[in-house]
Enzyme design. Structure first.
Site, PDB file in Angstrom:
ATOM      1  CD  GLU A  97      33.859 -10.009 -57.587  1.00 47.49           C
ATOM      2  OE1 GLU A  97      34.108 -10.029 -55.910  1.00 47.49           O
ATOM      3  OE2 GLU A  97      34.188  -9.066 -57.739  1.00 47.49           O
ATOM      4  CD  GLU A 208      29.386   0.789 -54.518  1.00 48.19           C
ATOM      5  OE1 GLU A 208      29.542   0.395 -53.467  1.00 48.19           O
ATOM      6  OE2 GLU A 208      29.329   0.179 -55.833  1.00 48.19           O
ATOM      7  CG  HIS A 246      30.758  -2.793 -56.362  1.00 46.36           C
ATOM      8  ND1 HIS A 246      30.805  -2.237 -55.620  1.00 46.36           N
ATOM      9  CD2 HIS A 246      32.079  -4.119 -55.886  1.00 46.36           C
ATOM     10  CE1 HIS A 246      30.363  -2.770 -54.297  1.00 46.36           C
ATOM     11  NE2 HIS A 246      31.649  -4.292 -54.613  1.00 46.36           N
TER      12      HIS A 246
END
Lengths: 308, 386
Positions: A97, A208, A246
């Site tokens: 990530e 999303e 995110h």
């Protein structure tokens, strides 16, 4: 399908703690994890997986490798991915990530030129229930079946897989394209893959806030997809103008009203990336004739309806 | 006017004088200027009058708010500086002003470089209608996508689309070229010049500038980290354990704790649709969260529980966790331990999914924590419990 039980897999960064846990789980699921790479540890072994210093050395020793799962630290991902591509691997899943976005731009240029499929970054990868686990999906929530599940977030994908499983609906694939701002593959790309996949009968897209991948997907479904598609969008109530977890999930400050005004005046917002609101995405899906679930638990009902 | 409405992460914006220092190092023309830390500094001013005094805050719309003033002599300048130092703009007071020579441009342009998430490439933006009234619609703003490695023709392509002719083409594309170098070398999210002043002789000048630093790449740009800290002495770039985008505080009574951004948003949506009033919501991060790897996931959970129960308004906590590798039993024990330690009564509604969930449910029930299997039911119970 590009991934099967025969797909041979390499773990890049196998000495990372996260990789250590998940390479065992992948192997236990039946995935053919044939090699690991960790510079300096070449010649050793981790949980029965031979470790090499370079991808090309691994390929020389174990033969052709089809896919690499990348666990290295964020600033090393670009290099690991380029190394895998240079060695001839054409399918990559990046679990790491927070990779710098300009590194991702460089990787995408190389991937486009070499026709490499890149999943992630910031992705749990994919699972084809009963066949292959490529990444960190918890396998226990999935069962083999005909629902193709594409999403951006890991845990929300598991949540929906579980509710489908509980409703007696198995999955042909679970894939998360990742939570970062710049991603290797898009919803549209996966729609195309699942449209061609014999096992997939219905596709569930879980979107999303932030970006415009869902809007592009809606357009693509209307144009090119014959299989039924069901959508769900998370983030419809979150405060506007905030980034949420995110890097990709920014709710644009540009309100839905402003957008409508622009539209009425015959103008379009300049940046695709600024659309991003849940309302806009839901509207795009509905305009494309795609049923949108109000809540995760409603998805299985809509899938059953679509399968009738 | 700056692109405020898409760039929501103000923490990562440099101040104008910092952006201009980077411009100067990169060879982008900027005016002679001086930092003013208090009105008295103006007595030692090295720039000739007339000057412009600008409030150094991150907020947009400084001109309209009165944060930019002109002065023709020291007395006027001191009065203007006193006014600006006491003028909050969108709640922000300046620590520093920027004194700059005045520039008479015959025209003002807009230029920017940013990453387009759909194109997945950097894009160059330019408009011949820059300044305060710049608009971001397709009929006013020109756009060039940098598909391959950058080469100066991309800059010239934008200059021509903006309608430039003659010497202005080279002058403006040189600025764009240098902006691009800065963008790539420093891993920036945004480089913006608005306005770029241009004179009849083709001379250009960056009159205002904005640089947004990329969070993900910050650790390989220590110079930028220092610049951000210079401005945020009392306000660290990351305050607390959880970044601001993972922990959001609101004014209801229901605390929400989940793992993973999408699941947190979905849970928050369900609560709102059930007419619940959240006090906060916290994303613990999924199990592959990088910054979570060094710490113990259960310690992270404990810190998360502390965060959501800090506010005295919180009377009910909804926990929705999907465990992959972490054992549900360990999570349950951590929850029970915390609920017993907290010094005021809170109702706990726990929805836990994962491998050994049956044992975990037993542990929770024995400690009188409500444990349910379905997310819908958990949300409904939590909203009713408030």
């Amino acid at each position: 399908m590009q991934f099967t039980a025969k797909t041979k897999v390499l773990i890049h960064g196998i000495a990372e703690p996260l990789a250590a846990t998940h390479s065992i789980l992948m192997k236990a699921y039946g995935t053919q994890v044939v090699a690991g790479v960790s510079p300096g540890l070449g010649g050793s072994e981790r949980d029965g997986i031979p470790v090499y210093d370079l991808v090309e050395v691994a390929m020389k020793e174990v033969g052709p490798i089809d896919a690499a799962v990348i666990f290295v630290k964020p600033y090393l991902v670009l290099d690991a991915a380029l190394e895998a591509i240079a060695a001839g691997i054409r399918r990559l899943a990046i679990v790491t990530e927070g990779m710098p976005p300009m590194d991702m731009v460089k990787l995408i240029r190389k991937a486009d030129a070499t026709e490499t499929l890149v999943i992630g970054p910031s992705s749990p990868g994919l699972i084809i229930p009963g066949e292959i686990l490529l990444g960190t999906h918890p396998a226990e929530f999935y069962t083999p079946g005909s629902v193709g599940l594409i999403s951006r977030c890991g845990t929300l994908t598991y949540e929906i897989a579980l509710s489908l499983t509980e409703a007696g609906l198995g999955q042909s694939i679970g894939v998360s394209i990742g939570g970062d701002g710049i991603l290797g593959s898009s919803f549209a790309q996966w729609l195309q893959i699942l449209d061609e996949d014999d096992r997939t009968e219905v596709i569930v897209i879980v979107g999303e806030i932030g970006g415009s991948g869902e809007e592009a997907a809606a357009e693509y479904v209307a144009e090119a997809i014959d299989k039924p598609v069901i959508a769900y969008v998370a983030g419809r109530h979150v405060p506007k103008g905030r980034r949420l977890g995110h890097a990709g999930a920014i709710a644009a400050n540009l309100s839905h009203k402003t957008e409508k005004k622009l539209k009425q005046a015959g103008k379009t917002a300049l940046f695709d990336l600024d659309i991003g609101t849940a309302e806009h995405k839901i509207e795009a899906f509905k305009n494309a004739g795609i049923p949108v679930a109000e809540r995760p638990s409603e998805i299985s009902k809509l899938v059953k309806k679509a399968l009738k | 006017m700056v692109v405020e409405w898409w760039n929501t992460n103000r923490q990562m914006d440099l101040l104008e004088y910092q952006a201009k220092e980077l411009f100067r190092e990169t060879g982008i023309p900027v005016l002679p200027s001086q930092k003013i830390r208090c009105p008295q500094d103006l007595k030692g001013l090295k720039i000739p009058y007339p000057i412009v005094l600008k409030s150094q805050v991150r907020a947009g719309g400084r001109g309209k708010a009165g944060g930019i003033r002109f002065a023709t002599n020291t007395i006027d300048a001191i009065a203007a500086a006193q006014a600006i130092f006491n003028l909050p703009i969108q709640g922000e007071l300046p620590d520093v002003l920027l004194a700059e020579a005045k520039y008479n441009a015959s025209q003002e342009f807009y230029l920017a470089i940013l990453l387009d998430r759909t194109a997945r490439r950097p894009v160059l933006l330019g408009s011949p209608y820059g300044g305060v009234e710049v608009t971001f619609t397709q009929d006013k703003m020109q756009r060039v996508v940098v598909d391959e490695e950058f080469s100066p023709f991309y800059a010239r392509r934008l200059a021509l689309k903006m309608g430039l002719t003659g010497e202005a083409i080279e002058a403006v594309s040189t600025v764009i070229k240098r902006m691009y170098r800065l963008f790539v070398q420093q891993d920036l999210d945004l480089v913006e010049i608005n306005p770029l002043g241009i004179r009849h002789n083709g001379e250009v000048m960056a009159l205002d500038g904005k640089v947004t630093v990329n969070n993900e790449a910050l650790n390989r740009h220590h110079h930028l980290t220092r610049l951000l800290q210079e401005r945020n002495l009392e306000e660290p770039v990351y305050s607390g354990v959880f970044p601001s985008h993972d922990f959001v505080e609101l004014d209801g009574k229901l605390g929400i704790l989940c793992n993973g951004a999408g699941l947190t948003m979905a849970t928050f949506d369900l609560v709102c649709e059930a007419k619940g009033k959240p006090a906060n919501f916290l994303n613990l991060g999924s199990e592959q969260t990088w910054y979570g790897m060094d710490d113990d996931p259960l310690e992270r959970l404990r810190l998360g529980l502390e965060a959501v129960t800090t506010s005295p308004n919180v009377s009910v906590v909804l926990v929705n966790l999907i465990a992959g590798v972490t054992l549900c039993q360990d999570i349950a024990r951590t929850l029970v331990e915390f609920s017993e330690q907290i010094d005021r009564p809170c109702k706990w509604i726990v929805r836990l999914v994962g491998g050994d969930v049956v044992a975990a449910e037993k542990t929770l029930k024995q400690a009188n924590l409500t444990s349910v299997k379905s997310l819908d039911e958990a949300v409904s119970l939590a909203v009713k419990a408030v």
